[in-house]
Scaffold this motif. Structure first.
Motif: not given
Length: 184
Positions: A57-58, A64-65, A67-74
């Motif tokens: 779950e982590d 998400n973190l 994506e927040l900092f790099f503006l790209k979804k893993i």
């Protein structure tokens, strides 16, 4: 004519280009920080690196973190992303039937947010569900490797009070608790 295959296939350290000195910030880690991020500065790479095991779950929280900092979804198990002078190498893989995350980055704000998440690796009973902890005397083999690489960096930074809370919150049996205390 001799061809030096080593030179032919040798790559320059591209990490030095991805993580230049101009984008390096000193990470002042809190005393009890987990996961542990080691500086790569001695290797002339201006970044920090960590490898840690996480609960399933982590993984979503971590991605998400990012994506927040790099503006790209893993979307892949292995990715390299950059944004605004900061970069990140991300690698997710399975070991001991658990998820392991390997991160190299020069984004200390992301690292601090990971500290704030208070991530906890899967415990011994989750990684070794069929073990009889009462009969185990010493750490050996795969359990020793797991303990030293994935568990110990987390467990060492926990205060005695935090360890007691961990035992209660996770309903740890007396045998497992004794085993964990013995090897602390």
């Amino acid at each position: 004519m001799k061809i030096n295959l080593f030179k032919l296939f040798k790559k320059e350290n591209s990490l030095q280009e991805i993580y230049p000195m101009s984008s390096f910030d000193i990470l002042l880690e809190p005393k009890n920080s987990y996961p542990f991020f080691a500086s790569l500065k001695n290797n002339n790479v201006q970044a920090y690196s960590a490898r840690f095991m996480v609960k399933y779950e982590d993984v979503i929280k971590i991605e998400n973190l990012i994506e927040l900092f790099f503006l790209k979804k893993i979307t892949q198990k292995k990715e390299c992303v950059s944004f605004n002078g900061k970069a990140l190498h991300y690698f997710r893989f399975e070991e001991f039937n658990q998820t392991v995350i390997d991160i190299t980055t020069n984004n200390i704000d992301l690292i601090k947010m990971l500290f704030d998440e208070r991530l906890t690796p899967p415990g011994p009973d989750a990684v070794f569900p069929n073990s009889d902890f009462e009969s185990l005397g010493s750490l050996q083999g795969s359990m020793e490797y797991w303990w030293n690489v994935y568990w110990s960096p987390f467990w060492k930074v926990q205060s005695e009070q935090e360890k007691k809370i961990y035992f209660l919150r996770n309903n740890i049996s007396n045998d497992l608790r004794d085993f964990m205390i013995l090897h602390s």
